[in-house]
Design a protein around this motif. Structure first.
Motif, mmCIF file in Angstrom:
data_model
loop_
_atom_site.group_PDB
_atom_site.id
_atom_site.type_symbol
_atom_site.label_atom_id
_atom_site.label_comp_id
_atom_site.label_asym_id
_atom_site.label_seq_id
_atom_site.Cartn_x
_atom_site.Cartn_y
_atom_site.Cartn_z
ATOM 1 N N LEU A 63 0.943 -1.228 0.238
ATOM 2 C CA LEU A 63 -0.066 -0.121 -0.168
ATOM 3 C C LEU A 63 1.164 0.964 -0.339
ATOM 4 O O LEU A 63 0.339 1.926 -0.115
ATOM 5 C CB LEU A 63 -0.903 0.125 0.762
ATOM 6 C CG LEU A 63 -2.235 -1.658 1.561
ATOM 7 C CD1 LEU A 63 -3.199 -1.164 2.755
ATOM 8 C CD2 LEU A 63 -2.669 -1.281 -0.084
ATOM 9 N N ARG A 64 2.247 1.222 0.538
ATOM 10 C CA ARG A 64 2.985 1.992 0.511
ATOM 11 C C ARG A 64 3.745 2.998 -0.542
ATOM 12 O O ARG A 64 3.567 3.654 -0.647
ATOM 13 C CB ARG A 64 4.236 1.964 1.262
ATOM 14 C CG ARG A 64 3.767 1.575 2.998
ATOM 15 C CD ARG A 64 5.063 2.713 3.968
ATOM 16 N NE ARG A 64 4.979 2.876 5.326
ATOM 17 C CZ ARG A 64 5.068 2.037 6.243
ATOM 18 N NH1 ARG A 64 5.643 0.817 6.249
ATOM 19 N NH2 ARG A 64 4.382 2.795 6.730
ATOM 20 N N SER A 67 0.599 4.224 -2.774
ATOM 21 C CA SER A 67 0.763 5.536 -2.428
ATOM 22 C C SER A 67 1.162 6.892 -3.284
ATOM 23 O O SER A 67 0.813 7.715 -3.465
ATOM 24 C CB SER A 67 0.548 5.664 -0.815
ATOM 25 O OG SER A 67 0.063 6.628 -0.307
ATOM 26 N N ASP A 72 -4.506 6.313 -4.585
ATOM 27 C CA ASP A 72 -5.377 6.734 -3.301
ATOM 28 C C ASP A 72 -5.645 5.959 -2.323
ATOM 29 O O ASP A 72 -6.381 5.044 -2.626
ATOM 30 C CB ASP A 72 -6.669 7.123 -3.662
ATOM 31 C CG ASP A 72 -7.616 8.969 -2.541
ATOM 32 O OD1 ASP A 72 -6.412 8.380 -1.303
ATOM 33 O OD2 ASP A 72 -7.844 9.625 -3.127
ATOM 34 N N VAL A 73 -4.605 5.712 -0.979
ATOM 35 C CA VAL A 73 -5.287 4.788 -0.211
ATOM 36 C C VAL A 73 -6.088 5.232 1.013
ATOM 37 O O VAL A 73 -5.219 6.298 2.146
ATOM 38 C CB VAL A 73 -3.402 3.847 0.025
ATOM 39 C CG1 VAL A 73 -4.530 3.132 0.850
ATOM 40 C CG2 VAL A 73 -3.405 2.585 -1.280
ATOM 41 N N GLN A 74 -7.073 5.472 1.701
ATOM 42 C CA GLN A 74 -7.497 5.459 2.666
ATOM 43 C C GLN A 74 -8.306 4.435 3.679
ATOM 44 O O GLN A 74 -8.572 3.645 2.683
ATOM 45 C CB GLN A 74 -8.785 6.481 1.861
ATOM 46 C CG GLN A 74 -8.070 7.294 1.368
ATOM 47 C CD GLN A 74 -7.542 8.446 1.902
ATOM 48 O OE1 GLN A 74 -7.615 8.134 2.934
ATOM 49 N NE2 GLN A 74 -7.284 9.230 0.489
ATOM 50 N N THR A 76 -4.237 5.969 5.601
ATOM 51 C CA THR A 76 -3.281 6.013 4.616
ATOM 52 C C THR A 76 -2.634 5.058 5.546
ATOM 53 O O THR A 76 -2.559 4.440 6.560
ATOM 54 C CB THR A 76 -2.319 7.453 5.311
ATOM 55 O OG1 THR A 76 -2.412 7.738 6.458
ATOM 56 C CG2 THR A 76 -2.801 8.520 4.947
ATOM 57 N N LYS A 180 -11.252 13.059 4.841
ATOM 58 C CA LYS A 180 -10.049 13.370 4.434
ATOM 59 C C LYS A 180 -9.655 14.868 4.706
ATOM 60 O O LYS A 180 -8.024 14.707 5.562
ATOM 61 C CB LYS A 180 -9.607 13.476 2.864
ATOM 62 C CG LYS A 180 -9.835 12.161 2.322
ATOM 63 C CD LYS A 180 -10.206 12.792 0.503
ATOM 64 C CE LYS A 180 -10.031 11.474 0.472
ATOM 65 N NZ LYS A 180 -10.035 11.275 -1.232
ATOM 66 N N GLY A 229 -5.472 10.196 7.300
ATOM 67 C CA GLY A 229 -6.227 9.460 6.400
ATOM 68 C C GLY A 229 -8.107 9.439 6.151
ATOM 69 O O GLY A 229 -8.080 9.849 7.395
#
Ligand code: ADP
Ligand code: MG
Length: 368
Positions: A63-64, A67, A72-74, A76, A180, A229
């Protein structure tokens, strides 16, 4: 349940899940693959506008990278990494000024012994990672139990920490949605009752004074406000005899203690999660009924007989005013597996509880 909430808003979901025809495939388009496999996560994410999780035990590194590549990763990946490690979570909350019970890192025997002599017994030993439904906890009643507790959790090399025993009066939970832009909204406070470390029922509003409920919501908003996030978070707390509260843990996703929001609140935890991660206005978190109780349908055995009992429970719910059934379509019935849940609403929590009690008696064949 996220996909069901998304449908009327025109939001379509894709789910990455390793099991063929997983429960999510009822309402979402399923891609078969593991959320712990970096390549699978990356390939999946390329086809999405926003990526979110509904389990925290995922490959955060993947996921890092996503991102960093502009996906868009939510919430974070940083938030997910902190919460994924229960000890890191505690340290984070200490720094954020959230009330917690005493805890200590236990990398080895000496550290455990020194924590045990400071905190006394019973002592709660916990795995830092991959814990759920009590499966990462071991209680040492006396010093003689410490070695067994360490062994039960797989040894110090698994990453362990301990907590002073909290003699709580009640367990409480509250859902918090974070936008956000950092805005947070808390849902009503819930009393949770656990059986064998697994959530059994929740009652909303929790039978506690307004002042305590306000303090719980304030602590939960402070806790979730401290992350980055967007999304919905479940916050678990302890209520002590003197009316004070301590945070236990939180989860960065829809939570069992928020299932009642589907029937009980103006905007459910699922709808609000989608609104938050899409950057849309947050929804109204208030109760739209007097009270709501939720009961998990847990596997109480394997096979057909256990399935028959679950079906009787749902049949009784269909005949109960204010009751709704949610069956998850999990592939097999297994002991202690969450197979579904019931929510019963009413003009008050007391009436909803009465209705649930009647339903449970009917399902067990008791006519009294
Ligand atoms: P899980 O990830 O399995 O939900 P928790 O840390 O929430 O793990 O622990 C599960 C249950 O164990 C809690 O809901 C509570 O009933 C009990 N528990 C956890 N920590 C403590 C503690 N420090 N003192 C007393 N009971 C605890
Ligand atoms: Mg918990």
């Amino acid at each position: 349940m996220l996909a069901i909430a998304g449908a009327p808003m025109g939001v379509r979901l894709k789910a990455l899940d390793p099991t063929e025809r997983a429960p999510a495939s009822i309402a979402a388009t399923q891609v078969v693959g593991s959320f712990r496999d970096k390549a699978a996560v990356k390939a999946f994410a390329e086809t999405c506008d926003v990526v979110t999780v509904e389990i925290e035990h995922i490959d955060v590194e993947a996921l890092r990278e996503l991102s960093a590549a502009g996906v868009d990763v939510q919430p974070t990946p940083e938030t997910l990494a902190t919460i994924q490690d229960k000890y890191a979570q505690k340290v984070h909350f200490t720094n954020a000024g959230v009330p917690l019970g005493p805890y200590a890192d236990c990398p080895n025997e000496a550290a455990l012994q020194s924590a045990a002599s400071e905190f006394g017994f019973p002592l709660m030993l916990k795995s830092k990672r991959l814990a759920y439904d009590g499966r990462g906890n071991a209680v040492a009643k006396t010093a003689a139990d410490l070695a067994d507790a360490v062994a039960k959790l797989g040894g110090f090399e698994q990453g362990l920490y301990c907590e002073k025993w909290v003699p709580f009066e009640k367990e409480l939970a509250v859902m918090v949605v974070r936008a956000k832009n950092g805005e947070t909204r808390a849902y009503p406070v819930v009393e949770t009752v656990h059986e064998n470390n697994i959530c059994d029922t929740t009652t909303t509003p929790a039978p506690i004074p307004n002042k305590v409920a306000e303090a719980v919501q304030a602590a939960a908003k402070r806790a979730i406000g401290s992350f980055t996030g967007a999304g919905i978070f479940g916050v678990e707390l302890f209520l002590l005899k003197d009316g004070s509260i301590l945070l236990n843990e939180c989860a960065p996703r829809p939570h069992n203690s928020g299932h009642y929001t589907i029937e009980g609140c103006a905007c459910s935890q699922y709808e609000n999660h989608l609104r938050a991660i899409l950057g849309w206005p947050l929804g109204d978190t208030s109760l739209k009924v007097g009270g709501a109780v939720m009961k998990n349908i847990l596997g109480d055995g394997d096979g057909d007989e256990a399935m028959g009992r679950a079906h009787r429970l749902m049949g009784a719910a269909l005949a109960t005013p204010g009751a709704s059934i949610h069956w998850y379509e999990k592939p097999d019935m297994k002991l202690a597996r969450k197979m579904g849940h019931l929510t019963v609403v009413g003009p008050s929590a007391a009436v909803a509880t009465e209705r649930l009690d009647t339903l449970l008696r009917a399902a067990s064949g008791d006519k009294t």
